[in-house]
Design a protein around this motif. Structure first.
Motif, PDB file in Angstrom:
ATOM      1  N   TYR A 110      62.125 -55.352  -9.701  1.00 22.76           N
ATOM      2  CA  TYR A 110      62.308 -54.347 -10.384  1.00 22.76           C
ATOM      3  C   TYR A 110      61.185 -52.764  -9.592  1.00 22.76           C
ATOM      4  CZ  TYR A 110      65.163 -55.908 -13.931  1.00 22.76           C
ATOM      5  OH  TYR A 110      65.742 -57.371 -14.146  1.00 22.76           O
ATOM      6  N   ARG A 111      60.017 -53.459  -8.661  1.00 25.85           N
ATOM      7  CA  ARG A 111      59.488 -51.764  -7.794  1.00 25.85           C
ATOM      8  C   ARG A 111      60.955 -51.272  -6.701  1.00 25.85           C
ATOM      9  NH1 ARG A 111      55.518 -56.102  -7.857  1.00 25.85           N
ATOM     10  NH2 ARG A 111      53.662 -55.558  -9.143  1.00 25.85           N
ATOM     11  N   GLY A 112      60.650 -50.529  -6.914  1.00 26.51           N
ATOM     12  CA  GLY A 112      61.147 -49.405  -6.135  1.00 26.51           C
ATOM     13  C   GLY A 112      62.891 -48.873  -6.598  1.00 26.51           C
ATOM     14  N   LYS A 113      62.908 -49.594  -8.104  1.00 25.85           N
ATOM     15  CA  LYS A 113      64.518 -49.558  -8.458  1.00 25.85           C
ATOM     16  C   LYS A 113      64.091 -47.790  -9.200  1.00 25.85           C
ATOM     17  CE  LYS A 113      65.878 -53.777  -8.483  1.00 25.85           C
ATOM     18  NZ  LYS A 113      67.601 -53.608  -7.685  1.00 25.85           N
ATOM     19  N   PHE A 114      62.902 -47.306  -9.985  1.00 29.22           N
ATOM     20  CA  PHE A 114      62.974 -46.279 -10.149  1.00 29.22           C
ATOM     21  C   PHE A 114      62.537 -45.004  -9.949  1.00 29.22           C
ATOM     22  CE2 PHE A 114      62.679 -49.763 -13.264  1.00 29.22           C
ATOM     23  CZ  PHE A 114      63.767 -50.287 -14.405  1.00 29.22           C
ATOM     24  N   MET A 115      62.429 -45.707  -8.428  1.00 33.22           N
ATOM     25  CA  MET A 115      61.341 -44.492  -7.097  1.00 33.22           C
ATOM     26  C   MET A 115      63.191 -43.090  -7.237  1.00 33.22           C
ATOM     27  SD  MET A 115      58.594 -45.096  -6.145  1.00 33.22           S
ATOM     28  CE  MET A 115      58.842 -43.931  -4.411  1.00 33.22           C
TER      29      MET A 115
END
Length: 426
Positions: A110-115
């Motif tokens: 999920y890293r980067g999916k909330f940028m």
């Protein structure tokens, strides 16, 4: 019962002494790993009411709690099947309760999916909720509170920090989702799924604790030795499209969807896309279990008279047969209060807050306060809430506890600068 108990941990208040034949639980929330340290690192585990070591070999440590609570419950189901008995399993997952932590391999997905940030993501969620039929297109999306910064105003480092916090939270949600899947698959394989009623819900809205910045500490945030709260900004996203958060009685604090599955008895309804919008309440869960089990709710416990059951069975809404009677719904938590009668909702923040009045039929997101236009209705609802609060032992409020220095403790949760899902609320 498996998972988070949090309704009393003094002697005599464990699941084992409150009607559960089998239980594996923590007294409250916050424990996710057998080797966890930090603020919740001292949390204990109880097996059938007796404290056990978190690294007891029978639990196959090291464990992640979402897996453990599911595995323990499935063992109980096997016991019931072997004994040819019906079963009730209360599974209270600790995730995604703070501190937020999850397996690294899940977080990494999920890293980067909330940028994109909370501004764009909230608009996207709002549109998707409407497309799904989950919310009414007439419900207006609440604006971003002034205290929450615009995502584009943040530095890249700040955005990356916030993104990682939400990746950890999303990983916890995936772990819950996967283990619900494990449970469903196991019931199917055991021949129990069709005749088992599953009720899946959250107990409150998103949590804004730790304020605008949230909490993000530890050498490897998200691991068993870190401390992460997603904070106010992401809670605003989580509660799309509503106002306020956990602790509060506005819709963002109390309204959450209830998902029900009972293949043998449930009838699909093409007319409403299988959504039921009748307001219900967590007090209805006990009434539903009593009804479906053909049981009788007791009038006494250990020789003491007990409060009569307050809820209504959800059988009519689940099976599509019959109706559930109209009634008032009430809330109180930490001084925050509300009453809903039909589509009229009176709600207040804190013991000394000003009452607000909303018409949920036209304003489910509570943006148009009608208190000045309808003072008589507001006064009648306030009196009705006061009567309920007195009869339900909400009032009179107990005196504040004194600290070791002799000064009264204050409720800091209600003094923080915080504002505070979507059939009605637990």
């Amino acid at each position: 019962m498996t998972g988070k108990w949090h309704v009393g941990a003094i002697p005599g208040s464990t699941p084992a002494t409150r009607g559960f034949d089998r239980s594996l639980n923590t007294p409250a929330g916050g424990l996710h790993y057998s080797d966890q340290t930090g603020p919740k690192g001292g949390t204990k585990v109880f097996l059938n009411g007796e404290q056990v070591a978190r690294n007891d070999p029978q639990f196959n440590p090291p464990w992640y709690g979402t897996e453990l609570w599911t595995t323990a419950g499935l063992r109980f189901v096997d016991e019931a099947i072997d004994a040819d008995k019906p079963f009730v399993w209360y599974l209270a997952h600790v995730a995604p309760h703070f501190p937020c932590m999850a397996p690294e391999e899940t977080i990494a997905k999920y890293r980067g999916k909330f940028m994109q940030g909370w501004d764009q993501l909230r608009e996207q969620r709002y549109r998707r909720q409407i497309e799904m039929g989950l919310i009414d297109p007439d419900w207006k999306l609440t604006p971003r509170p002034e205290e929450i910064p615009a995502w584009d105003s943040l530095s890249h480092d700040e955005q990356t920090r916030y993104d990682d916090m939400m990746a950890i939270y999303a990983a916890m949600i995936e772990e819950v989702d996967r283990n619900v899947g494990r449970m469903v698959d196991a019931l199917q394989n055991k021949g129990q799924l069709d005749n088992t009623l599953i009720l899946f819900l959250s107990d409150n809205g998103g949590n804004a604790e730790a304020g605008i910045s949230g909490t993000y500490t530890g050498d490897h945030p998200g691991d068993p030795h870190s401390n992460v709260f997603i904070g106010h900004c992401w809670a605003h996203l989580n509660n799309t499209p509503f106002r306020m958060y956990k602790h509060y009685n506005h819709e963002g604090g109390t309204a959450s969807p209830l998902i029900a599955s009972w293949p043998a008895k449930m009838k699909a309804s093409a007319a409403n896309n299988q959504w039921v919008d009748t307001p219900t309440h967590v007090i209805d869960l006990m009434a539903t279990c009593i009804d479906l089990a053909g049981a009788t709710y007791p009038k006494t416990f250990h020789g003491n008279d007990i409060t009569p059951m307050q809820g209504q069975s959800l059988r009519p809404l689940i099976t599509g047969e019959g109706e559930i009677a109209d009634r008032a719904l009430y809330w109180e938590h930490e001084g925050n209060a509300a009453i809903r009668v039909a589509n009229n909702k009176l709600v207040r923040i804190g013991n000394r807050g000003q009452w607000e009045l909303f018409d949920l039929a036209s304003d489910r997101t509570e943006q148009v306060n009608l208190i000045e236009q309808k003072p008589e209705l507001a006064e009648a609802l306030q009196r009705q809430w006061q009567t309920w609060a007195t009869n339900s032992n909400v009032l009179p409020k107990p005196p504040a506890k004194k600290s070791k220095r002799g000064k009264k403790k204050t409720d800091t949760k209600n003094n923080q600068n915080r504002q505070a899902k979507p059939t009605t609320s637990p």
